[in-house]
Design an enzyme around this catalytic site. Sequence first.
Site, mmCIF file in Angstrom:
data_model
loop_
_atom_site.group_PDB
_atom_site.id
_atom_site.type_symbol
_atom_site.label_atom_id
_atom_site.label_comp_id
_atom_site.label_asym_id
_atom_site.label_seq_id
_atom_site.Cartn_x
_atom_site.Cartn_y
_atom_site.Cartn_z
ATOM 1 N N ASP A 221 0.854 -1.187 0.000
ATOM 2 C CA ASP A 221 0.000 0.000 0.000
ATOM 3 C C ASP A 221 0.899 1.249 0.000
ATOM 4 O O ASP A 221 1.828 1.354 0.819
ATOM 5 C CB ASP A 221 -0.849 -0.055 1.287
ATOM 6 C CG ASP A 221 -1.973 0.952 1.311
ATOM 7 O OD1 ASP A 221 -2.401 1.403 0.232
ATOM 8 O OD2 ASP A 221 -2.438 1.283 2.425
ATOM 9 N N GLU B 20 -1.453 6.103 -9.023
ATOM 10 C CA GLU B 20 -2.426 7.073 -8.506
ATOM 11 C C GLU B 20 -2.300 8.403 -9.234
ATOM 12 O O GLU B 20 -1.202 8.906 -9.468
ATOM 13 C CB GLU B 20 -2.235 7.287 -6.989
ATOM 14 C CG GLU B 20 -3.194 8.344 -6.438
ATOM 15 C CD GLU B 20 -3.414 8.279 -4.926
ATOM 16 O OE1 GLU B 20 -2.939 7.329 -4.291
ATOM 17 O OE2 GLU B 20 -4.072 9.197 -4.409
HETATM 18 P P1 13P Z 1 -8.964 4.833 5.571
HETATM 19 O O1 13P Z 1 -8.084 5.684 6.428
HETATM 20 O O2 13P Z 1 -10.188 5.582 5.147
HETATM 21 O O3 13P Z 1 -9.307 3.534 6.194
HETATM 22 O O4 13P Z 1 -8.154 4.513 4.212
HETATM 23 C C1 13P Z 1 -7.189 3.505 4.164
HETATM 24 C C2 13P Z 1 -6.386 3.527 2.921
HETATM 25 O O5 13P Z 1 -6.673 4.215 1.965
HETATM 26 C C3 13P Z 1 -5.210 2.658 2.859
HETATM 27 O O6 13P Z 1 -4.466 2.859 1.707
HETATM 28 O O1 G3H Z 2 -3.276 4.680 3.698
HETATM 29 C C1 G3H Z 2 -2.923 4.597 4.866
HETATM 30 C C2 G3H Z 2 -3.172 3.397 5.671
HETATM 31 O O2 G3H Z 2 -4.232 3.626 6.556
HETATM 32 C C3 G3H Z 2 -1.927 2.937 6.359
HETATM 33 O O3 G3H Z 2 -1.625 3.720 7.441
HETATM 34 O O4 G3H Z 2 0.817 4.192 7.270
HETATM 35 O O5 G3H Z 2 -0.388 4.305 9.472
HETATM 36 O O6 G3H Z 2 0.047 2.097 8.371
HETATM 37 P P1 G3H Z 2 -0.189 3.577 8.189
HETATM 38 ZN ZN ZN Z 3 -4.483 4.869 0.966
#
Ligand code: 13P
Ligand code: G3H
Ligand code: ZN
Length: 332
Positions: A93, A147
């Site tokens: 992510d 993105e």
């Molecule tokens: P939220 O903070 O809305 O749960 O989004 C999570 C997210 O986009 C992780 O990439």
């Molecule tokens: O997009 C963000 C996610 O909620 C991950 O958050 O970087 O605190 O693990 P984090």
């Molecule tokens: Zn995100």
Amino acid sequence: MTSYKELGLVNTKDLFKKAVSGGYALPAYNFNNMEQMQAIIQACVETKSPVILQVSAGAREYANQNLLKNMARGAVEYAHELGYDIPIVLHLDHGGSFEICKDCIETGFSSVMIDGSHLPYDENVALTKKVCEFAHSQKDYVTVEGELGVLAGVEDDVSAEHSHYTQPSEVIDFVGKTKVDSLAISIGTSHGRAKFKPEQCTRNADGILIPPPLRFDILEEVEKKIPGFPIVLHGSSSVPIEYVHMIEKYGGKLSDSVGIPEEQLRRAAKSAVCKINIDSDGRLAMTALIRKVFIEKPDEFDPRKYLGPARAELKKLYAHKNQNVLGSAGQA
Ligand code: 13P
Ligand code: G3H
Ligand code: ZN
């Protein structure tokens, strides 16, 4: 060097194709620890939903990338043991650089996001293209999410002061030049539990904040430009008010919390949006249940006695999302 297929994982290619034509979205749930992973797998097996397990930069730092990789391998066996094999994707992510994406691909991730959304357009194109070339040339094709547009909000490593909606005029060029497999867009969602400032919202009769609607007009424009192309929504927690109230009842303070209403996510999931990212709602559910145990049972000090109820609530939450919001239940 491990290929994700050796771990029993899949990439997003076929899953997205089915989701776009089937009018549902895949759940992309972040995980950082065993209880979150167990809850995700239990819920997805029970609802027969495919799932994307997401690992952020913060998760890699907190839990160790190799450990998380092996938890994903364990998740495949765990689902089997629970009685139903569901497709499981291990996804990076918000990958911040080519090197991080390469590292995750070589570790055994089946999908990565390269987040160049904060860069000038041409630099975003060049970086995303470089990651795609590497990911797609692997023996087992690794899928890449790019993105365009910047989400508002601040959440640990993922921050952007102001949102810039995705410009539909850019998407054909971006997808064509980069060869990305899916595209995250900005239509008004944002990361974290306070997605809008109170002055951007109205209030209902109970004083609860009602957010402005998502920009479905932008989503529709994007869909017209790249018909059937897989679209991703980040920042899609709904921030259930019950959890906010529960956290506050048991001593927490989460003022001005507001998320994306479930009906709007359901509407998005019926379109080309085929991946919906949810992290904050899980954090709220866990925190609410842990706080409850701490206050109601002050003599409890066995972590299983507060992590267990938190895990059970998380499972309920994820099953609800799959069934009633994303529409992914029954699609595995
Ligand atoms: P939220 O903070 O809305 O749960 O989004 C999570 C997210 O986009 C992780 O990439
Ligand atoms: O997009 C963000 C996610 O909620 C991950 O958050 O970087 O605190 O693990 P984090
Ligand atoms: Zn995100």
